[in-house]
Design an enzyme around this catalytic site. Structure first.
Site, PDB file in Angstrom:
ATOM      1  N   GLU C 363       0.832  -1.216   0.000  1.00 17.18           N
ATOM      2  CA  GLU C 363       0.000   0.000   0.000  1.00 17.18           C
ATOM      3  C   GLU C 363       0.865   1.263   0.000  1.00 17.18           C
ATOM      4  O   GLU C 363       0.653   2.195   0.757  1.00 17.18           O
ATOM      5  CB  GLU C 363      -1.010  -0.022   1.158  1.00 17.18           C
ATOM      6  CG  GLU C 363      -2.060  -1.102   0.908  1.00 17.18           C
ATOM      7  CD  GLU C 363      -3.363  -0.887   1.650  1.00 17.18           C
ATOM      8  OE1 GLU C 363      -3.680   0.266   1.960  1.00 17.18           O
ATOM      9  OE2 GLU C 363      -4.053  -1.887   1.879  1.00 17.18           O
ATOM     10  N   GLY C 364       1.837   1.262  -0.878  1.00 18.34           N
ATOM     11  CA  GLY C 364       2.750   2.399  -0.992  1.00 18.34           C
ATOM     12  C   GLY C 364       3.983   2.156  -0.137  1.00 18.34           C
ATOM     13  O   GLY C 364       3.899   2.197   1.089  1.00 18.34           O
TER      14      GLY C 364
END
Lengths: 249, 320, 381
Positions: C363-364
């Site tokens: 997620e990043g």
């Protein structure tokens, strides 16, 4: 059928107990409060019964005697599935005082089954349930480890000296419950927490009542002496010490 | 200032804990400068009742009835006996029966109740007793402030004393007593030593690893004449029945000797065993908290230590 | 300023803690070792309402605020992040995305079962050649009039096999670059979808990670969320919230390891005293405590901003970046404090350390968060 569950607000069982400087009172600062574990099981069983017999069990009410600091505990009970709550605004006092307050609030109300935990994890008194039953002049069954409803007949298992008994009784009755009555205490769901916002919590004024006993003071339990370690290759040493030093065999 | 002691029989017989309770009642009566009266409910032979004279019994009221333990009915008999004998102090055992009856008796007599009292009072005037609170984490002294007082005695905290004297048995009418409950069936634990009254308890924890490993533990218990018990994870896992669970929410035991085998010693477990006279712990982890509660400790693997223990105790028992 | 939690927030925290400490803990090592999907726990947590706790009650959700969500995520993640990642993806990516940007009909049809936890969602963004760089989508959603034709491969999809509902990011107008990207709600069992084998991961081993292949999958037009070309913006907006979930997860991993380290150091003796009495250990614990407190404050600040309806992308990037970094540091130290015991499974901290690593990546990645944060810093100052 209406079920009443009596709830005691107690310090978390893992709390380290601290005292006032004169050792005459417990210092409750920083204590995390929980529903007394046995009461939590009683509540869980009541909810299970309502879920299993929706036509039979109309309402579950929880009650406690205490100050406003007990409200979060009552609201947790509502979130778990109780329908309404009563707090008798009466803090402190012994078991007789508490039972008198509960009886005062409950007398004349149509509760068929009243559930109480067998003891509270603070004063370990095992007294309020039996006293409440006597004050209300209800039957009571103690050390109850299972509870089932069969129409209007109430079937319980109770522990007796040296065994257990299956018993049938009828409402109104106070059941004083112990381990086994429910397995896992109910965890409130999001929906339960949400609906608890609008469930009624009624505060009832205390009645004049004299306690039968009072706390004089506290002591920390005596420290155990250091554990004597024994070589696992020399178990005879353990036998010898238990026989000659500890004198228990 | 007389004392009433409620005594419970099992199938017409009394247990060691009753002797402790009777002799405790006698000592309380001596402390208060009064006499002790016993109340027995149920059918007990006169000889069995008279045996209690050796533990200090004076007058024994025998209320014969077929009514099974009914909280309201029995409490009414006890309260009536207290009133008739002029007792100002009512004493019961802190067991399942005492817990059921004492609160009702207290209300009937307008009496203050302190339950699970440890041994003799701290003082008689004022009447101050000592008990454990917060599940064994604290000792509390409480004063009963009412004229009539009710206490329940924690087992194994007063000891047994013997007295010279004879008991006189009187009949108490119990014919009016009725029951609000129907007993459907009774399951009596037989053959085994009961956990609640055992002098020695052998208890296993998660360190026993599985339900199949209980045989050597039972063997050790057999050699020692001990009851078997377990910690909470073990009963939760279903390795052992729930009635063997010792701890805060299970049973509280007070044996002379408690073996904690493969039990790490969570605070909730210690709450159930802290009244044991001597605790022996075996654990493979030398840092397990059980060792700070134990009197004797062995660090080792139960697979090897347990059979050795059984052997050593067997040798000792056969030599005695 | 008010740092007090409400009674309800505390109740939710306690409920999550009770479930984690009572139920999740029982077989977490077993699940991790054999990569067993936590079916029963997902079901139980759905019944308790955790799987859709942020969704409005109107759509069968729990209606709780983001602060409560952070508290719950932390408690679950103290014990098992394979479970909390399922909760996070479902709540803050899938449910949030549909609730915030979907049509009434989409909410009725897709959001409700997701909020009730009857279906679990998956968020399909990453590709074999487009992980952090979401602009270069190779998966295509060709406009065929009344439906889209979906083709391509998605990678590292949490809930990839167990999900019932996919949110798929795909390119419709390659010539428009990231402005041509769409997001589609896709039924997992549509013809043409195949799921690759379960990824054998280093940590969070019992979460269900797969590649998902689309081969001429027809998706009705009404399953597109937002206007044509809204997909990239959708992904960025949704990931902003998703970061709060993963930040809280990293926080939980750190505080779970920290609690174990504190307990252990008070029990374990060396050189005649509990190791907590050695300054080398005590100072480690102090540093861990400060980091965790910082991470918690960042998470709660981001959650609070979101609850207030204020912009939170910068705060959530900071929270995710910082919490993931300190989770790695704290778990490594927790293993160190445990010594040899820390390196074996029984003591849980090695697993938490493996789990921490993933929070720096998914997620990043931490580096992506640094880009988000630095861009904002350079724009503003």
């Amino acid at each position: 059928m209406n079920i009443l569950v009596c709830i005691s607000n107690v310090p978390d069982t893992t709390t380290r107990i601290k005292y006032s400087a004169d050792m005459k009172a417990v210092d409750y600062s920083g204590v995390q409060w929980i529903i007394n574990p046995w009461d939590e099981l009683a509540l869980t069983r009541a909810i299970e019964l309502k879920e299993a017999h929706p036509a039979l069990v109309q309402k579950i009410t929880v009650i406690t005697a205490g100050g406003a600091d007990a409200d979060p505990t009552l609201r947790k009970a509502l979130a778990c599935g109780a329908d309404d709550a009563i707090r008798v605004d009466a803090a402190g006092g012994d078991s007789l005082f508490t039972a008198t307050q509960l009886a005062h609030a409950v007398k004349g109300e149509p509760f068929d089954v009243i559930l109480c935990g067998i003891e509270s994890s603070d004063y370990n008194g095992s007294a309020v349930g039996g006293m409440l039953a006597e004050l209300l002049d209800y039957n009571s069954v103690s050390a109850v480890s299972s509870l089932n409803l069969d129409g209007n007949s109430i079937k319980v298992t109770r522990e007796i000296d040296g065994g257990k008994q299956s018993i049938e009784t009828s409402a109104p009755v106070v059941l004083i419950v112990q381990k086994g009555i429910a397995i896992n205490p109910r965890i409130p769901s999001m929906r339960g927490i949400m609906t608890a916002r609008t469930k009624p919590l009624k505060v009832v004024a205390a009645t004049a009542a004299a306690p039968g006993s009072k706390v004089v003071g506290y002591q920390a339990p005596p420290q155990k002496s250091a554990c004597k370690m024994i070589d696992p290759e020399n178990i005879d040493e353990l036998v010898h010490l238990l026989h000659t030093e500890a004198r228990v065999i | 200032m007389s004392v009433l002691v409620y005594i419970e029989n099992r199938n017409g017989k009394f247990k060691k804990s009753t002797y402790e309770l009777v002799s405790y009642g006698k000592r309380l009566a001596n402390g208060l400068g009064g006499s002790v009266t016993l109340l027995s409910i149920g059918k007990v032979a006169e000889d069995e009742l008279k045996n209690l004279g050796a533990y200090g019994a004076g007058t024994i009221l025998s209320a014969e009835t077929d009514v099974p333990l009914d909280d309201r009915a029995y409490a009414s008999l006890i309260a009536a006996a207290a009133q008739n004998s002029g007792a100002t102090l009512v004493v019961m055992a802190h067991n399942v029966t005492g817990k059921a009856l004492a609160p009702r008796v207290a209300v009937r007599l307008n009496a203050g109740l302190v339950s699970a009292v440890n041994g003799l009072p701290v003082s008689y005037q004022p009447f101050v007793v000592s008990k454990k609170a917060f599940s064994g984490k604290s000792l509390m002294q409480a004063e009963i402030t009412t004229d009539i007082k009710v206490i329940t005695l924690s087992q194994n905290t007063a000891g047994i004393e013997t007295f010279a004297g004879n008991a006189a048995v009187e009949t108490m009418d119990a014919s009016a007593v009725t029951s609000g409950i129907t007993v459907l069936s009774t399951e009596v634990q037989t053959g085994k030593i009961l956990l609640s009254e055992a002098d020695v308890v052998v208890s296993g924890g998660r360190g026993m690893r599985s339900a199949d490993n209980w045989e050597p533990l039972e063997e050790l218990a057999g050699v020692l004449g001990a009851a078997t018990a377990c910690s909470r994870p073990v009963s939760d896992e279903g390795w052992r029945p729930h009635h063997e669970h010792v701890g805060q929410t299970g049973k509280v035991v007070a044996p002379n000797l408690y073996f904690a085998l493969g039990i790490s010693g969570a605070i909730q477990h210690l709450a159930g065993i802290s009244s044991s006279k001597v605790i022996v712990a075996v654990n493979k982890d030398p840092e397990a908290p059980i060792f700070s509660a134990a009197d004797y400790g062995i660090v080792g693997d139960l697979q090897t230590v347990l059979p050795k223990m059984t052997e050593a105790f067997r040798k000792f028992k056969s030599g005695n | 300023m008010n740092f007090e939690f409400s009674e309800e927030q505390l109740m939710i925290q306690q409920a999550a803690r009770d479930y984690a400490q009572r139920e999740l803990i029982k077989d977490v090592i077993e699940r991790d070792t054999h990569a067993i999907y936590p079916t029963e726990h997902v079901k139980a947590l759905s019944e308790l309402g955790f799987m859709g706790m942020l969704v409005d009650p109107e759509y069968d959700g729990g209606g709780m605020d983001t602060v409560s969500y952070v508290l719950a995520m932390e408690e679950i993640s103290k014990v098992d992040s394979s479970v909390s990642v399922i909760m996070s993806v479902n709540n803050s990516l899938v449910c949030y995305g549909i609730e915030k940007f979907g049509t009434e009909a989409q909410k009725e049809k897709f959001l409700k079962p997701l909020a009730r936890g009857e279906k679990i969602g998956a968020f399909l963004l990453s590709e074999p050649e487009a992980g952090s760089d979401a602009t270069s989508q190779r998966t295509t959603a060709e406009d065929k009039g009344d439906y889209y034709l979906l083709n391509g491969t998605k990678n590292w999809i949490t809930n990839g096999n167990t999900a019932g509902t996919y949110l798929v990011i795909a390119q419709t107008h390659p010539e428009k670059g990231h402005k041509g990207i769409n997001v589609l709600i896709v039924d997992r069992h549509s013809p043409g979808i195949s799921v690759g084998p379960h990824e054998d991961k280093m940590g969070m081993r019992s979460s269900d990670t797969h590649s998902v292949m689309f081969n001429d999958v027809k998706v009705p037009k009404e399953n597109r969320i937002g206007e044509d070309g809204f997909g990239f913006k959708f992904a960025m907006k949704t990931l902003e919230g998703g970061r709060i979930g993963i930040a809280a997860q990293a926080l939980g991993i750190a505080s779970g390891a920290f609690e174990r380290a504190v307990k252990y150091s008070k029990e374990r003796k060396a050189f005649g005293t509990e190791i907590a009495n050695h300054q080398s250990v005590a100072f480690k614990l102090a540093d861990m405590a400060v980091k965790i407190e910082n991470a918690r404050n960042l998470c709660l600040k981001a959650a609070w901003l979101k609850d207030q309806g204020k912009p939170y992308g910068y705060a959530s990037a900071m929270a995710k970046y910082y919490a993931a970094e300190i989770a790695m540091e704290v778990t490594t130290e927790a293993v160190q404090i445990h010594g040899g015991y820390g390196y074996v499974k029984e003591y849980h901290v090695e697993r938490l350390m493996r789990e921490a690593k993933l929070t720096q990546i998914y997620e990043g990645t931490s580096e992506i968060q640094q880009i988000v944060i630095s861009r904002q810093v350079l724009n503003e100052f």
